[in-house]
Write an enzyme that holds these catalytic residues in place. Structure first.
Site, PDB file in Angstrom:
ATOM      1  NE  ARG A  51      -4.216  -1.622   0.139  1.00 19.81           N
ATOM      2  CZ  ARG A  51      -4.298  -2.692  -0.640  1.00 19.81           C
ATOM      3  NH1 ARG A  51      -3.312  -3.000  -1.473  1.00 19.81           N
ATOM      4  NH2 ARG A  51      -5.366  -3.469  -0.605  1.00 19.81           N
ATOM      5  CD  GLU A  83      -3.563   2.950  -5.105  1.00 16.95           C
ATOM      6  OE1 GLU A  83      -2.332   2.763  -5.014  1.00 16.95           O
ATOM      7  OE2 GLU A  83      -4.372   2.027  -5.296  1.00 16.95           O
ATOM      8  CG  HIS A 105      -3.251  -1.037  -6.592  1.00 18.48           C
ATOM      9  ND1 HIS A 105      -3.646  -0.405  -5.424  1.00 18.48           N
ATOM     10  CD2 HIS A 105      -3.186  -2.356  -6.268  1.00 18.48           C
ATOM     11  CE1 HIS A 105      -3.816  -1.294  -4.469  1.00 18.48           C
ATOM     12  NE2 HIS A 105      -3.538  -2.490  -4.946  1.00 18.48           N
TER      13      HIS A 105
HETATM   14  C1  DGY Z   1      -5.142  -6.578  -2.777  1.00 17.16           C
HETATM   15  O1  DGY Z   1      -5.618  -7.684  -2.980  1.00 17.16           O
HETATM   16  O2  DGY Z   1      -5.003  -6.118  -1.639  1.00 17.16           O
HETATM   17  C2  DGY Z   1      -4.707  -5.813  -3.963  1.00 17.16           C
HETATM   18  O3  DGY Z   1      -4.053  -4.651  -3.597  1.00 17.16           O
HETATM   19  C3  DGY Z   1      -5.850  -5.532  -4.906  1.00 17.16           C
HETATM   20  O4  DGY Z   1      -7.009  -5.301  -4.244  1.00 17.16           O
END
Ligand code: DGY
Length: 338
Positions: free
Chosen positions: A242, A271, A289
């Site tokens: 993240r 983002e 992402h």
């Molecule tokens: C997750 O699975 O956490 C990815 O970042 C996509 O949602």
């Protein structure tokens, strides 16, 4: 008169054939276009819903569920669930689920793609070539840093971290170090060919550092100016977890002053906005992402989220027993900020 079926909200378009399985049990309120939902609009969709299937875009907290008196389950399509206020959901007796395991290997693949692109300057080289700057082969064009035989540092050693470790050790002969709040059992360490070290040692020793830890208030800006200052100037930083784990201004400073060789970021604090200082730098690889974005894996994630919702709402073969409920903190835990 037939009894009204419970209503389920699906916040974004997913695979139609998979979402259709929800329609066998529930009345569907499914988004047909990619939608930016405001908190008020989310509250409105949840108002008379019994269940919701949401993505990381939708923040679901106390405010959004305040008037959702029928809501019994929220299924997140993703392993990370920092978009859910799980405590607020649990306090109301609402089941929350996520989609672990099905995306582990795909996301670990992407971590390596990014790590290698940063270390060997792949996207930088491509941009340079497309700009017409390649006039003759020369010995010192775009010199990068080796991946094979180097030291891989992994911060956050859950399932994806272990997948990254295996790739590094078995595929590239890397020495693998990891940090996690708690040390993993010896069996897992040995399967992953990884050794636990404290955070300070990890930062100083890693040639390539990969972030794979959950985001929370405790891990916000874990990689700040002080942490970056401990890293080797020849090192790379890859973030597939993240964006908020990294202080992006501090990272831009380190990258632009030669205090870090390169970075690869799949996730960003604000983002889909990206810090303009990062956009201006050549030694950072930027992707939108897409860590788990292979067709097979995204289908598996959608399918697991649907299974979770059907079961959490008391239907299907696992009625009342959703496959992957969110309970205690993720395996391996969250390293403390220091
Ligand atoms: C997750 O699975 O956490 C990815 O970042 C996509 O949602």
């Amino acid at each position: 008169m037939a009894e009204a079926r419970p209503r389920v909200w699906v916040s974004q378009p997913l695979f139609g054939d998979i979402v259709a399985r929800l329609g066998e049990h529930f009345e569907l309120d499914a988004a047909t276009d990619v939608t930016i939902w405001s908190p008020d609009a989310i509250a409105d969709r949840l108002h008379d819903a019994s269940g919701a299937l949401v993505t990381l875009n939708e923040r679901i907290g106390a405010g959004e569920i305040a008037s959702a008196t029928a809501l019994r389950a929220v299924a997140n399509v993703g392993v990370g669930y920092d978009n859910l206020d799980v405590a607020a959901l649990h306090a109301r007796g609402i089941v929350a689920t996520n989609t672990p395991d099905v995306l582990t290997e795909t996301t670990a693949d992407m971590a390596f793609a990014l790590l290698m692109a940063a270390a060997r300057r792949v996207t930088e080289g491509e941009r340079w070539l497309r700009e017409g700057r390649w006039t003759q082969w020369s010995f010192d064009t775009l010199l990068g840093h080796d991946v094979h035989g180097s030291t891989l540092g992994i911060l956050g050693m859950g399932r994806i971290g272990q997948g990254v470790a295996r790739r590094g050790a078995l595929g590239f002969g890397m020495r693998v170090l990891y940090h996690n709040r708690s040390r993993l059992p010896e069996r897992i360490e040995s399967n992953s060919r990884a050794a636990w070290v404290d955070l300070d040692t990890l930062l100083r020793a890693a040639d390539h550092l990969v972030l794979v830890l959950p985001y929370s208030s405790a891990t916000r800006h874990l990689i700040d100016a002080a942490a970056l200052a401990k890293m080797k100037p020849t090192a790379t930083l890859t973030n597939i977890a993240r964006g908020g784990l990294v202080d992006e201004d501090a990272l831009a400073d380190a990258l632009s002053h030669g205090r870090l060789a390169a970075a690869a970021l799949d996730v960003f604090e604000g983002e889909p906005s990206v810090n303009p200082r990062l956009l201006a730098l050549r030694n950072v690889v930027l992707t939108p992402h897409v860590g788990s974005a292979s067709l097979a894996t995204r289908r598996a994630m959608a399918s697991l989220a649907v299974d979770n919702l059907i079961a959490a709402l008391g239907h299907g073969p696992r009625a009342g027993d959703p496959p992957t409920p969110i309970g205690a903190p993720a395996a391996g835990g969250i390293p403390a900020k220091r």
